[in-house]
Design a protein around this motif. Structure first.
Motif, PDB file in Angstrom:
ATOM      1  N   MET A  97       0.841  -1.176   0.000  1.00 45.35           N
ATOM      2  CA  MET A  97       0.000   0.000   0.000  1.00 45.35           C
ATOM      3  C   MET A  97       0.883   1.236   0.000  1.00 45.35           C
ATOM      4  SD  MET A  97      -2.925  -1.268   2.671  1.00 45.35           S
ATOM      5  CE  MET A  97      -1.734  -2.162   3.629  1.00 45.35           C
ATOM      6  N   ILE A  98       0.353   2.280  -0.577  1.00 45.61           N
ATOM      7  CA  ILE A  98       1.088   3.540  -0.661  1.00 45.61           C
ATOM      8  C   ILE A  98       0.363   4.555   0.221  1.00 45.61           C
ATOM      9  CG2 ILE A  98       1.906   5.351  -2.205  1.00 45.61           C
ATOM     10  CD1 ILE A  98       1.516   3.116  -4.477  1.00 45.61           C
ATOM     11  N   PHE A  99       1.014   4.960   1.305  1.00 49.11           N
ATOM     12  CA  PHE A  99       0.431   5.880   2.284  1.00 49.11           C
ATOM     13  C   PHE A  99       0.908   7.296   1.994  1.00 49.11           C
ATOM     14  CE2 PHE A  99       0.097   1.831   4.261  1.00 49.11           C
ATOM     15  CZ  PHE A  99      -0.880   1.905   5.230  1.00 49.11           C
ATOM     16  N   THR A 100      -0.030   8.230   1.889  1.00 54.95           N
ATOM     17  CA  THR A 100       0.299   9.639   1.729  1.00 54.95           C
ATOM     18  C   THR A 100      -0.346  10.394   2.882  1.00 54.95           C
ATOM     19  OG1 THR A 100       0.295   9.385  -0.682  1.00 54.95           O
ATOM     20  CG2 THR A 100       0.187  11.640   0.200  1.00 54.95           C
ATOM     21  N   GLU A 101       0.487  10.911   3.795  1.00 55.24           N
ATOM     22  CA  GLU A 101      -0.072  11.652   4.921  1.00 55.24           C
ATOM     23  C   GLU A 101      -0.575  13.000   4.425  1.00 55.24           C
ATOM     24  OE1 GLU A 101       0.554  12.460   9.649  1.00 55.24           O
ATOM     25  OE2 GLU A 101       2.312  11.949   8.466  1.00 55.24           O
ATOM     26  N   THR A 102      -1.724  13.389   4.922  1.00 53.44           N
ATOM     27  CA  THR A 102      -2.329  14.651   4.507  1.00 53.44           C
ATOM     28  C   THR A 102      -1.859  15.771   5.424  1.00 53.44           C
ATOM     29  OG1 THR A 102      -4.279  14.511   5.932  1.00 53.44           O
ATOM     30  CG2 THR A 102      -4.378  13.341   3.811  1.00 53.44           C
ATOM     31  N   GLU A 103      -2.307  16.984   5.137  1.00 51.20           N
ATOM     32  CA  GLU A 103      -1.961  18.116   6.000  1.00 51.20           C
ATOM     33  C   GLU A 103      -2.649  18.043   7.361  1.00 51.20           C
ATOM     34  OE1 GLU A 103      -5.095  19.580   2.981  1.00 51.20           O
ATOM     35  OE2 GLU A 103      -3.298  18.372   2.898  1.00 51.20           O
ATOM     36  N   LEU A 104      -3.623  17.163   7.510  1.00 47.85           N
ATOM     37  CA  LEU A 104      -4.263  16.926   8.807  1.00 47.85           C
ATOM     38  C   LEU A 104      -3.578  15.721   9.437  1.00 47.85           C
ATOM     39  CD1 LEU A 104      -8.026  17.440   7.835  1.00 47.85           C
ATOM     40  CD2 LEU A 104      -6.355  19.140   8.606  1.00 47.85           C
ATOM     41  N   ALA A 105      -2.753  15.960  10.430  1.00 55.31           N
ATOM     42  CA  ALA A 105      -1.906  14.917  11.018  1.00 55.31           C
ATOM     43  C   ALA A 105      -2.706  13.678  11.397  1.00 55.31           C
ATOM     44  CB  ALA A 105      -1.193  15.465  12.250  1.00 55.31           C
ATOM     45  N   GLY A 106      -2.181  12.535  10.965  1.00 54.16           N
ATOM     46  CA  GLY A 106      -2.797  11.253  11.279  1.00 54.16           C
ATOM     47  C   GLY A 106      -3.775  10.773  10.228  1.00 54.16           C
ATOM     48  N   ALA A 107      -4.192  11.648   9.306  1.00 49.84           N
ATOM     49  CA  ALA A 107      -5.099  11.257   8.216  1.00 49.84           C
ATOM     50  C   ALA A 107      -4.257  10.920   6.989  1.00 49.84           C
ATOM     51  CB  ALA A 107      -6.073  12.387   7.905  1.00 49.84           C
ATOM     52  N   ALA A 167      -5.057   1.023  15.567  1.00 54.86           N
ATOM     53  CA  ALA A 167      -6.441   0.653  15.854  1.00 54.86           C
ATOM     54  C   ALA A 167      -6.942  -0.287  14.767  1.00 54.86           C
ATOM     55  CB  ALA A 167      -7.312   1.898  15.937  1.00 54.86           C
ATOM     56  N   ALA A 168      -7.146  -1.539  15.129  1.00 58.37           N
ATOM     57  CA  ALA A 168      -7.619  -2.539  14.165  1.00 58.37           C
ATOM     58  C   ALA A 168      -9.136  -2.441  14.002  1.00 58.37           C
ATOM     59  CB  ALA A 168      -7.228  -3.930  14.635  1.00 58.37           C
ATOM     60  N   PRO A 169      -9.643  -2.777  12.822  1.00 61.27           N
ATOM     61  CA  PRO A 169     -11.091  -2.730  12.619  1.00 61.27           C
ATOM     62  C   PRO A 169     -11.814  -3.766  13.467  1.00 61.27           C
ATOM     63  CG  PRO A 169      -9.929  -3.218  10.549  1.00 61.27           C
ATOM     64  CD  PRO A 169      -8.912  -3.153  11.624  1.00 61.27           C
ATOM     65  N   VAL A 170     -12.956  -3.364  14.039  1.00 56.09           N
ATOM     66  CA  VAL A 170     -13.801  -4.287  14.786  1.00 56.09           C
ATOM     67  C   VAL A 170     -15.199  -4.364  14.176  1.00 56.09           C
ATOM     68  CG1 VAL A 170     -12.572  -3.940  16.963  1.00 56.09           C
ATOM     69  CG2 VAL A 170     -14.587  -2.563  16.460  1.00 56.09           C
ATOM     70  N   ASP A 191       0.719  -4.775   9.804  1.00 52.81           N
ATOM     71  CA  ASP A 191       2.100  -4.299   9.901  1.00 52.81           C
ATOM     72  C   ASP A 191       2.316  -2.993   9.137  1.00 52.81           C
ATOM     73  OD1 ASP A 191       2.658  -6.512  11.452  1.00 52.81           O
ATOM     74  OD2 ASP A 191       3.578  -7.651   9.808  1.00 52.81           O
ATOM     75  N   GLU A 192       1.760  -2.890   7.932  1.00 48.65           N
ATOM     76  CA  GLU A 192       1.940  -1.662   7.149  1.00 48.65           C
ATOM     77  C   GLU A 192       1.235  -0.475   7.799  1.00 48.65           C
ATOM     78  OE1 GLU A 192       1.758  -1.810   2.812  1.00 48.65           O
ATOM     79  OE2 GLU A 192       1.775  -4.005   2.968  1.00 48.65           O
ATOM     80  N   PHE A 193       0.063  -0.703   8.354  1.00 48.48           N
ATOM     81  CA  PHE A 193      -0.629   0.378   9.053  1.00 48.48           C
ATOM     82  C   PHE A 193       0.145   0.776  10.303  1.00 48.48           C
ATOM     83  CE2 PHE A 193      -3.906  -0.325   6.092  1.00 48.48           C
ATOM     84  CZ  PHE A 193      -4.806   0.733   6.173  1.00 48.48           C
ATOM     85  N   ALA A 194       0.640  -0.198  11.065  1.00 47.10           N
ATOM     86  CA  ALA A 194       1.403   0.094  12.283  1.00 47.10           C
ATOM     87  C   ALA A 194       2.663   0.893  11.956  1.00 47.10           C
ATOM     88  CB  ALA A 194       1.760  -1.199  13.003  1.00 47.10           C
TER      89      ALA A 194
END
Length: 181
Positions: free
Chosen positions: A1-11, A42-45, A33-36
């Motif tokens: 997966m390719i993660f791009t952090e936005t200007e809103l921290a954590g999003a 926070a894992a989906p429930v 692992d990639e999300f961590a």
């Protein structure tokens, strides 16, 4: 997966990393692992689906208060949406700021929404479906909403809504909403 952090921290905007061949492609849409590695633990429930027959359907802006704050991983599985988040964390330097991103079934792009963010979307096509994984079970007494067109936030929606629930129409303005219990 390719993660791009936005200007809103954590999003994060998350694009799938496609492995293509004559069959099409394969990609992961969730990997603990990639999300961590990006600070998301926070894992989906719970997983939710929203089916929207009409273009211009607006749902939002919704959030849950602590201790039932929920993160969301949002993906459009049919059609297209303009997905919007608002930072409701009072201690954040981006408190009250918003971000919008187009999610389409064709792009497979996802938006990771941190806890304590208001979230909503408008459908850009008829017959649009949205799936999202959440990190907390729905807790009705902790549900809150923010008015979708509050001028204090100034969200620039790409089209005018044609369908909005009465509940979503009655959400309070940003200045009236108390984000923490």
């Amino acid at each position: 997966m390719i993660f791009t952090e936005t200007e809103l921290a954590g999003a994060f905007i998350i694009d799938v990393d496609r492995m293509s061949d004559e069959r099409g492609f394969f990609a992961r849409s969730w990997c603990e692992d990639e999300f961590a590695a990006h600070g998301i633990t926070a894992a989906p429930v719970q997983a939710n689906v929203s089916s929207n027959p009409r273009k211009g359907t607006l749902r939002g802006m919704h959030l849950q208060l602590e201790p039932f704050g929920e993160t969301k991983l949002v993906r459009c599985t049919r059609g297209a949406i303009y997905d919007v988040i608002v930072d409701m964390r009072e201690e954040s330097p981006t408190y009250g700021q918003w971000l919008g991103v187009e999610l389409t079934a064709e792009s497979f792009r996802m938006l990771f929404v941190p806890a304590r963010f208001a979230h909503g979307f408008i459908t850009l096509k008829d017959d649009t479906d949205v799936c999202y994984q959440v990190s907390a079970k729905y807790a009705p007494g902790y549900e809150r909403g923010l008015r979708w067109n509050d001028p204090a936030i100034g969200i620039k929606w790409p089209i005018e809504p044609t369908v909005i629930s009465e509940k979503d129409r009655r959400h309070p303005d940003f200045r009236q909403l108390v984000p923490q219990a």
